[in-house]
Write a protein that holds these residues in place. Structure first.
Motif, mmCIF file in Angstrom:
data_model
loop_
_atom_site.group_PDB
_atom_site.id
_atom_site.type_symbol
_atom_site.label_atom_id
_atom_site.label_comp_id
_atom_site.label_asym_id
_atom_site.label_seq_id
_atom_site.Cartn_x
_atom_site.Cartn_y
_atom_site.Cartn_z
ATOM 1 N N HIS A 152 6.377 -13.093 44.953
ATOM 2 C CA HIS A 152 7.452 -12.482 44.171
ATOM 3 C C HIS A 152 8.538 -13.498 43.800
ATOM 4 O O HIS A 152 9.113 -13.424 42.712
ATOM 5 C CB HIS A 152 8.040 -11.304 44.940
ATOM 6 N N LEU A 153 8.787 -14.455 44.678
ATOM 7 C CA LEU A 153 9.731 -15.525 44.337
ATOM 8 C C LEU A 153 9.222 -16.335 43.145
ATOM 9 O O LEU A 153 9.986 -16.640 42.217
ATOM 10 C CB LEU A 153 9.930 -16.445 45.537
ATOM 11 N N ILE A 154 7.938 -16.666 43.165
ATOM 12 C CA ILE A 154 7.361 -17.427 42.046
ATOM 13 C C ILE A 154 7.397 -16.599 40.769
ATOM 14 O O ILE A 154 7.714 -17.108 39.686
ATOM 15 C CB ILE A 154 5.926 -17.878 42.373
ATOM 16 N N GLU A 155 7.073 -15.319 40.887
ATOM 17 C CA GLU A 155 7.135 -14.424 39.726
ATOM 18 C C GLU A 155 8.520 -14.439 39.095
ATOM 19 O O GLU A 155 8.657 -14.525 37.862
ATOM 20 C CB GLU A 155 6.791 -13.000 40.163
ATOM 21 N N SER A 156 9.555 -14.372 39.912
ATOM 22 C CA SER A 156 10.918 -14.337 39.382
ATOM 23 C C SER A 156 11.265 -15.635 38.678
ATOM 24 O O SER A 156 11.974 -15.629 37.656
ATOM 25 C CB SER A 156 11.918 -14.049 40.502
ATOM 26 N N LYS A 157 10.780 -16.763 39.198
ATOM 27 C CA LYS A 157 11.055 -18.051 38.555
ATOM 28 C C LYS A 157 10.297 -18.175 37.236
ATOM 29 O O LYS A 157 10.834 -18.687 36.241
ATOM 30 C CB LYS A 157 10.683 -19.197 39.491
ATOM 31 N N LEU A 158 9.052 -17.705 37.188
ATOM 32 C CA LEU A 158 8.301 -17.735 35.931
ATOM 33 C C LEU A 158 8.951 -16.826 34.891
ATOM 34 O O LEU A 158 8.988 -17.156 33.700
ATOM 35 C CB LEU A 158 6.857 -17.310 36.167
ATOM 36 N N ALA A 159 9.469 -15.675 35.324
ATOM 37 C CA ALA A 159 10.130 -14.755 34.401
ATOM 38 C C ALA A 159 11.391 -15.366 33.809
ATOM 39 O O ALA A 159 11.813 -15.004 32.705
ATOM 40 C CB ALA A 159 10.475 -13.453 35.111
ATOM 41 N N ALA A 160 11.988 -16.318 34.533
ATOM 42 C CA ALA A 160 13.188 -17.000 34.042
ATOM 43 C C ALA A 160 12.842 -18.154 33.104
ATOM 44 O O ALA A 160 13.734 -18.908 32.695
ATOM 45 C CB ALA A 160 14.009 -17.513 35.218
ATOM 46 N N ASN A 161 11.540 -18.273 32.759
ATOM 47 C CA ASN A 161 11.077 -19.323 31.839
ATOM 48 C C ASN A 161 11.455 -20.721 32.317
ATOM 49 O O ASN A 161 12.003 -21.535 31.577
ATOM 50 C CB ASN A 161 11.631 -19.094 30.423
ATOM 51 N N VAL A 162 11.175 -20.983 33.589
ATOM 52 C CA VAL A 162 11.444 -22.299 34.157
ATOM 53 C C VAL A 162 10.647 -23.358 33.410
ATOM 54 O O VAL A 162 9.439 -23.217 33.216
ATOM 55 C CB VAL A 162 11.067 -22.308 35.659
ATOM 56 N N LEU A 178 0.195 -23.831 51.127
ATOM 57 C CA LEU A 178 0.220 -22.801 50.090
ATOM 58 C C LEU A 178 -0.661 -23.211 48.923
ATOM 59 O O LEU A 178 -0.700 -24.382 48.543
ATOM 60 C CB LEU A 178 1.666 -22.631 49.612
ATOM 61 N N ALA A 179 -1.374 -22.230 48.359
ATOM 62 C CA ALA A 179 -2.107 -22.443 47.115
ATOM 63 C C ALA A 179 -1.810 -21.284 46.172
ATOM 64 O O ALA A 179 -1.770 -20.126 46.600
ATOM 65 C CB ALA A 179 -3.605 -22.557 47.367
ATOM 66 N N VAL A 180 -1.610 -21.601 44.887
ATOM 67 C CA VAL A 180 -1.195 -20.614 43.892
ATOM 68 C C VAL A 180 -2.037 -20.764 42.642
ATOM 69 O O VAL A 180 -2.267 -21.881 42.167
ATOM 70 C CB VAL A 180 0.293 -20.800 43.508
ATOM 71 N N ILE A 181 -2.497 -19.630 42.090
ATOM 72 C CA ILE A 181 -3.104 -19.616 40.756
ATOM 73 C C ILE A 181 -2.412 -18.542 39.925
ATOM 74 O O ILE A 181 -1.896 -17.559 40.460
ATOM 75 C CB ILE A 181 -4.626 -19.372 40.798
ATOM 76 N N SER A 182 -2.396 -18.752 38.608
ATOM 77 C CA SER A 182 -1.753 -17.800 37.708
ATOM 78 C C SER A 182 -2.554 -17.699 36.425
ATOM 79 O O SER A 182 -2.981 -18.723 35.872
ATOM 80 C CB SER A 182 -0.322 -18.252 37.388
ATOM 81 N N GLN A 183 -2.732 -16.467 35.937
ATOM 82 C CA GLN A 183 -3.462 -16.306 34.687
ATOM 83 C C GLN A 183 -2.663 -16.828 33.491
ATOM 84 O O GLN A 183 -3.222 -17.034 32.417
ATOM 85 C CB GLN A 183 -3.855 -14.847 34.478
ATOM 86 N N GLN A 184 -1.359 -17.069 33.675
ATOM 87 C CA GLN A 184 -0.561 -17.664 32.606
ATOM 88 C C GLN A 184 -0.894 -19.137 32.412
ATOM 89 O O GLN A 184 -0.688 -19.688 31.326
ATOM 90 C CB GLN A 184 0.933 -17.495 32.910
ATOM 91 N N GLN A 185 -1.356 -19.792 33.469
ATOM 92 C CA GLN A 185 -1.796 -21.191 33.395
ATOM 93 C C GLN A 185 -3.100 -21.297 34.180
ATOM 94 O O GLN A 185 -3.132 -21.821 35.294
ATOM 95 C CB GLN A 185 -0.724 -22.129 33.945
ATOM 96 N N ALA A 186 -4.156 -20.797 33.567
ATOM 97 C CA ALA A 186 -5.419 -20.599 34.261
ATOM 98 C C ALA A 186 -6.239 -21.875 34.412
ATOM 99 O O ALA A 186 -7.409 -21.807 34.827
ATOM 100 C CB ALA A 186 -6.240 -19.539 33.526
ATOM 101 N N ASP A 187 -5.660 -23.020 34.106
ATOM 102 C CA ASP A 187 -6.383 -24.285 34.194
ATOM 103 C C ASP A 187 -5.921 -25.130 35.363
ATOM 104 O O ASP A 187 -6.233 -26.323 35.431
ATOM 105 C CB ASP A 187 -6.212 -25.075 32.898
#
Length: 252
Positions: A131-141, A162-171
């Motif tokens: 949720h912290l990462i979500e909030s930062k992405l929503a702020a268009n970091v 920690l490992a993170v994947i996002s469909q916004q940057q799926a590469d």
């Protein structure tokens, strides 16, 4: 101990990740899960129990895609249930995280996130990171997923791999480490691997980069770039692991 594995490459991730999870069984765990991205859409399956339970779940509901992360968990915050199993997602279901370690200020962060409208579905400390990462992405970091992870982690007190994947940057897969939990990056012809235990990926590659304390890496199909959490570039050479797989299996 909890375990992390990940893959980004030319093959389908599901079978590789299941195999790697199986190589972590000696560590013990009470739940397991996986998330992949296919055609720009994140999918996730997780359950309490051993990897056989996850295999059965994936037989019924397979996950496609050449990028994915997976996790085995020993329950600390929250009982061993499906909802408490990793990977955890944000409110939108667009990003997924797996985490080893302890977030000491998670209660405070969770309360702040809930005040901002975030909805939590687990009793874990780990979910707050999504949720912290979500909030930062929503702020268009600026800088995309890696920059959002860096900003999110600046609010975290505790230890993590920690490992993170996002469909916004799926590469790409973003990984980070601070404190005790280990994390390594493996390089092979078919792609890149991540793991909290070298033995989990030794069958696939012997060329390893070890992520050190307070470092973050962006993993792409053409390689991995490592920096400190403050953005300072790190030049980390690969090392070649000489152990044989069967020796590693016997000796832990």
């Amino acid at each position: 101990m909890c375990g992390i594995v990940g893959y980004l490459g030319q093959q389908q991730a599901q079978g590789i990740l299941l195999d790697c999870l199986g190589r972590l069984e000696y560590r013990g765990y009470d739940s397991a899960g996986m998330a992949t991205i296919d055609a720009g859409k994140l999918g996730r399956q997780r359950c309490a129990g051993k990897s056989a339970a996850l295999q059965s779940l994936l037989d019924r509901h397979p996950l496609a895609g050449g990028i994915g992360i997976a996790h085995t968990r020993w329950a600390t915050h929250g009982r061993p249930t499906d909802n408490n199993s990793h990977p955890h997602t944000d409110c939108t279901g667009a990003l997924a995280i797996v985490h080893n370690g302890i977030i000491e200020n998670y209660s405070e962060l969770k309360e702040l996130m809930e005040d901002d409208g975030h909805r939590f579905v687990s009793q874990t400390d780990s979910e707050v990171i999504a949720h912290l990462i979500e909030s930062k992405l929503a702020a268009n970091v600026e800088g995309g997923l890696k920059a959002a992870v860096m900003e999110a982690l600046s609010a975290v007190q505790g230890t993590y791999a920690l490992a993170v994947i996002s469909q916004q940057q799926a590469d790409k897969i973003v990984v980070a480490r601070s404190g005790g939990p280990p994390l390594v990056i493996g390089h092979a012809e078919d792609g890149l691997y991540i793991s909290s235990d070298i033995t989990a990926i030794l069958h696939y590659t012997r060329d390893i980069q070890i992520l050190e304390d307070n470092e973050i890496a962006e993993i792409r199909r053409d390689g991995a770039s490592i920096t400190l959490l403050d953005g300072t570039p790190v030049d980390r050479a690969k090392i070649q692991i000489a152990w044989k797989q069967n020796a590693a299996d016997r000796n832990g």
